[in-house]
Design a protein around this motif. Sequence first.
Motif, PDB file in Angstrom:
ATOM      1  N   GLN A  37       0.850  -1.185   0.000  1.00  0.00           N
ATOM      2  CA  GLN A  37       0.000   0.000   0.000  1.00  0.00           C
ATOM      3  C   GLN A  37       0.893   1.244   0.000  1.00  0.00           C
ATOM      4  O   GLN A  37       1.783   1.351   0.855  1.00  0.00           O
ATOM      5  CB  GLN A  37      -0.921   0.020   1.226  1.00  0.00           C
ATOM      6  N   ARG A  38       0.638   2.145  -0.940  1.00  0.00           N
ATOM      7  CA  ARG A  38       1.394   3.395  -0.975  1.00  0.00           C
ATOM      8  C   ARG A  38       0.508   4.526  -0.454  1.00  0.00           C
ATOM      9  O   ARG A  38      -0.630   4.676  -0.882  1.00  0.00           O
ATOM     10  CB  ARG A  38       1.849   3.723  -2.392  1.00  0.00           C
ATOM     11  N   ILE A  39       1.055   5.329   0.455  1.00  0.00           N
ATOM     12  CA  ILE A  39       0.335   6.497   0.980  1.00  0.00           C
ATOM     13  C   ILE A  39       1.203   7.725   0.717  1.00  0.00           C
ATOM     14  O   ILE A  39       2.132   8.004   1.487  1.00  0.00           O
ATOM     15  CB  ILE A  39       0.030   6.359   2.486  1.00  0.00           C
ATOM     16  N   PRO A  40       0.910   8.472  -0.329  1.00  0.00           N
ATOM     17  CA  PRO A  40       1.733   9.635  -0.660  1.00  0.00           C
ATOM     18  C   PRO A  40       1.234  10.922   0.008  1.00  0.00           C
ATOM     19  O   PRO A  40       0.149  10.956   0.597  1.00  0.00           O
ATOM     20  CB  PRO A  40       1.567   9.735  -2.179  1.00  0.00           C
ATOM     21  N   PHE A  41       2.039  11.961  -0.096  1.00  0.00           N
ATOM     22  CA  PHE A  41       1.689  13.324   0.308  1.00  0.00           C
ATOM     23  C   PHE A  41       1.275  13.446   1.776  1.00  0.00           C
ATOM     24  O   PHE A  41       0.329  14.163   2.114  1.00  0.00           O
ATOM     25  CB  PHE A  41       0.581  13.880  -0.598  1.00  0.00           C
ATOM     26  N   ILE A  42       1.989  12.729   2.646  1.00  0.00           N
ATOM     27  CA  ILE A  42       1.740  12.866   4.086  1.00  0.00           C
ATOM     28  C   ILE A  42       2.599  14.023   4.596  1.00  0.00           C
ATOM     29  O   ILE A  42       3.746  13.843   5.034  1.00  0.00           O
ATOM     30  CB  ILE A  42       2.089  11.553   4.829  1.00  0.00           C
ATOM     31  N   ASN A  43       2.062  15.227   4.502  1.00  0.00           N
ATOM     32  CA  ASN A  43       2.832  16.434   4.832  1.00  0.00           C
ATOM     33  C   ASN A  43       2.195  17.279   5.931  1.00  0.00           C
ATOM     34  O   ASN A  43       2.599  18.418   6.158  1.00  0.00           O
ATOM     35  CB  ASN A  43       3.052  17.277   3.575  1.00  0.00           C
ATOM     36  N   THR A  44       1.174  16.723   6.618  1.00  0.00           N
ATOM     37  CA  THR A  44       0.576  17.422   7.761  1.00  0.00           C
ATOM     38  C   THR A  44       0.318  16.407   8.873  1.00  0.00           C
ATOM     39  O   THR A  44       0.279  15.190   8.639  1.00  0.00           O
ATOM     40  CB  THR A  44      -0.769  18.078   7.389  1.00  0.00           C
ATOM     41  N   ARG A  45       0.144  16.917  10.063  1.00  0.00           N
ATOM     42  CA  ARG A  45      -0.132  16.061  11.214  1.00  0.00           C
ATOM     43  C   ARG A  45      -1.443  15.297  11.015  1.00  0.00           C
ATOM     44  O   ARG A  45      -1.528  14.112  11.344  1.00  0.00           O
ATOM     45  CB  ARG A  45      -0.209  16.923  12.485  1.00  0.00           C
ATOM     46  N   GLU A  46      -2.429  15.979  10.437  1.00  0.00           N
ATOM     47  CA  GLU A  46      -3.736  15.344  10.217  1.00  0.00           C
ATOM     48  C   GLU A  46      -3.620  14.149   9.264  1.00  0.00           C
ATOM     49  O   GLU A  46      -4.203  13.080   9.512  1.00  0.00           O
ATOM     50  CB  GLU A  46      -4.721  16.366   9.654  1.00  0.00           C
ATOM     51  N   LYS A  47      -2.867  14.325   8.216  1.00  0.00           N
ATOM     52  CA  LYS A  47      -2.692  13.227   7.259  1.00  0.00           C
ATOM     53  C   LYS A  47      -1.906  12.076   7.877  1.00  0.00           C
ATOM     54  O   LYS A  47      -2.166  10.903   7.592  1.00  0.00           O
ATOM     55  CB  LYS A  47      -1.988  13.733   6.007  1.00  0.00           C
ATOM     56  N   ALA A  48      -0.947  12.408   8.731  1.00  0.00           N
ATOM     57  CA  ALA A  48      -0.170  11.373   9.410  1.00  0.00           C
ATOM     58  C   ALA A  48      -1.063  10.541  10.323  1.00  0.00           C
ATOM     59  O   ALA A  48      -0.939   9.315  10.394  1.00  0.00           O
ATOM     60  CB  ALA A  48       0.964  12.009  10.210  1.00  0.00           C
ATOM     61  N   LEU A  49      -1.990  11.208  11.028  1.00  0.00           N
ATOM     62  CA  LEU A  49      -2.910  10.497  11.908  1.00  0.00           C
ATOM     63  C   LEU A  49      -3.832   9.571  11.112  1.00  0.00           C
ATOM     64  O   LEU A  49      -4.147   8.453  11.556  1.00  0.00           O
ATOM     65  CB  LEU A  49      -3.736  11.500  12.724  1.00  0.00           C
ATOM     66  N   GLU A  50      -4.253  10.018   9.931  1.00  0.00           N
ATOM     67  CA  GLU A  50      -5.077   9.160   9.069  1.00  0.00           C
ATOM     68  C   GLU A  50      -4.286   7.938   8.615  1.00  0.00           C
ATOM     69  O   GLU A  50      -4.816   6.822   8.565  1.00  0.00           O
ATOM     70  CB  GLU A  50      -5.556   9.961   7.857  1.00  0.00           C
ATOM     71  N   ALA A  51      -3.013   8.139   8.297  1.00  0.00           N
ATOM     72  CA  ALA A  51      -2.162   7.019   7.886  1.00  0.00           C
ATOM     73  C   ALA A  51      -1.999   6.030   9.039  1.00  0.00           C
ATOM     74  O   ALA A  51      -2.029   4.807   8.833  1.00  0.00           O
ATOM     75  CB  ALA A  51      -0.806   7.538   7.427  1.00  0.00           C
ATOM     76  N   ILE A  52      -1.843   6.552  10.252  1.00  0.00           N
ATOM     77  CA  ILE A  52      -1.693   5.686  11.418  1.00  0.00           C
ATOM     78  C   ILE A  52      -2.945   4.836  11.615  1.00  0.00           C
ATOM     79  O   ILE A  52      -2.864   3.647  11.965  1.00  0.00           O
ATOM     80  CB  ILE A  52      -1.393   6.528  12.679  1.00  0.00           C
ATOM     81  N   GLN A  53      -4.109   5.431  11.404  1.00  0.00           N
ATOM     82  CA  GLN A  53      -5.359   4.679  11.524  1.00  0.00           C
ATOM     83  C   GLN A  53      -5.398   3.512  10.540  1.00  0.00           C
ATOM     84  O   GLN A  53      -5.850   2.412  10.875  1.00  0.00           O
ATOM     85  CB  GLN A  53      -6.552   5.611  11.301  1.00  0.00           C
ATOM     86  N   ARG A  54      -4.932   3.759   9.323  1.00  0.00           N
ATOM     87  CA  ARG A  54      -4.893   2.682   8.320  1.00  0.00           C
ATOM     88  C   ARG A  54      -3.939   1.580   8.765  1.00  0.00           C
ATOM     89  O   ARG A  54      -4.234   0.385   8.613  1.00  0.00           O
ATOM     90  CB  ARG A  54      -4.468   3.235   6.959  1.00  0.00           C
ATOM     91  N   ILE A  55      -2.808   1.972   9.313  1.00  0.00           N
ATOM     92  CA  ILE A  55      -1.828   0.987   9.780  1.00  0.00           C
ATOM     93  C   ILE A  55      -2.394   0.171  10.936  1.00  0.00           C
ATOM     94  O   ILE A  55      -2.246  -1.058  10.994  1.00  0.00           O
ATOM     95  CB  ILE A  55      -0.518   1.690  10.202  1.00  0.00           C
ATOM     96  N   GLU A  56      -3.057   0.853  11.865  1.00  0.00           N
ATOM     97  CA  GLU A  56      -3.659   0.165  13.016  1.00  0.00           C
ATOM     98  C   GLU A  56      -4.707  -0.839  12.571  1.00  0.00           C
ATOM     99  O   GLU A  56      -4.785  -1.951  13.114  1.00  0.00           O
ATOM    100  CB  GLU A  56      -4.271   1.193  13.968  1.00  0.00           C
ATOM    101  N   ALA A  57      -5.520  -0.450  11.567  1.00  0.00           N
ATOM    102  CA  ALA A  57      -6.564  -1.346  11.072  1.00  0.00           C
ATOM    103  C   ALA A  57      -5.952  -2.597  10.441  1.00  0.00           C
ATOM    104  O   ALA A  57      -6.451  -3.717  10.636  1.00  0.00           O
ATOM    105  CB  ALA A  57      -7.437  -0.611  10.055  1.00  0.00           C
ATOM    106  N   VAL A  58      -4.879  -2.427   9.709  1.00  0.00           N
ATOM    107  CA  VAL A  58      -4.209  -3.562   9.069  1.00  0.00           C
ATOM    108  C   VAL A  58      -3.560  -4.460  10.120  1.00  0.00           C
ATOM    109  O   VAL A  58      -3.623  -5.686  10.031  1.00  0.00           O
ATOM    110  CB  VAL A  58      -3.149  -3.062   8.053  1.00  0.00           C
ATOM    111  N   ALA A  59      -2.928  -3.839  11.133  1.00  0.00           N
ATOM    112  CA  ALA A  59      -2.298  -4.627  12.197  1.00  0.00           C
ATOM    113  C   ALA A  59      -3.326  -5.485  12.928  1.00  0.00           C
ATOM    114  O   ALA A  59      -3.070  -6.654  13.243  1.00  0.00           O
ATOM    115  CB  ALA A  59      -1.590  -3.694  13.178  1.00  0.00           C
TER     116      ALA A  59
END
Length: 275
Positions: A37-59
């Motif tokens: 899975q590629r997650i591009p353009f993570i350049n704000t704290r909000e986007k980073a938190l969304e990416a973390i949620q995706r990672i947590e769901a997969v874990a």
Amino acid sequence: MTTKRTVFFISDGTGITAESLGHSLLSQFEGVEWIKQRIPFINTREKALEAIQRIEAVAERDGCCPIVFTTLVDEEISTLLEEAPALCLNFFKTFVAPIEAEINIKSNHTVGRTHGRTDSSDYKNRIEAINYTLAHDDGITDRDLSQADVILVGVSRCGKTPTSLYLAMQYGVKAANFPLIPEDFDRGMLPGTLKEHKAKLFGLTIQPERLAQIREERRPNSKYASLANCRAEVSDAEKMMRREGIHWLDSSTKSIEEISTTVLQEIRLDSKASF
């Protein structure tokens, strides 16, 4: 049994660098099916938190930690991502710090710098190379061949077009390509337009069996795709390239990256290529 593991490629830019480097590392592990899975353009704290949620769901789904490759430059965002339930590998942190220590210069930590140089001469060179290569694909025209950095020759469907485009897109190399056809073999000589550019020629060949498979997908049950015809064309093309002193390689089992690297070395374009 094949092990399945999820891997994320996360970047403040396109994610291409993280994915390329990550693929190189993952290729060393056999028996693993990587769910990417590629997650591009993570350049704000909000986007980073969304990416973390995706990672947590997969874990939670997989019952194990995903692997995360990142090229995040912003230290706050990178540190935040490291709190995710994953093995986080940041290429910039791994390599930039030792370089800073060695040359005693701090990096500028500019977000998106790798792929954001849209006004650079390298970028313009690549665009020009892509336009040139598209205009000179498959012998469409012999105009302006003097501007070509390399001219690929070989039988139809041996890999000339994808190699030409890769050279243009990745390295800014103006790559034309011409098919060698039965009429050329009957005459026993290269097409006339190529003779004066012989120093720029590089040949591709291919195993007849592989060529027949490729051509069969395009023109099923045709003479063009028959194994006998493929064997004859490949043999004639290789004889011509030997006679003309053209360097060539077999593309059957090589990746486009391997072929392109060999072309750059053989035609001595390494210093010209826009990396």
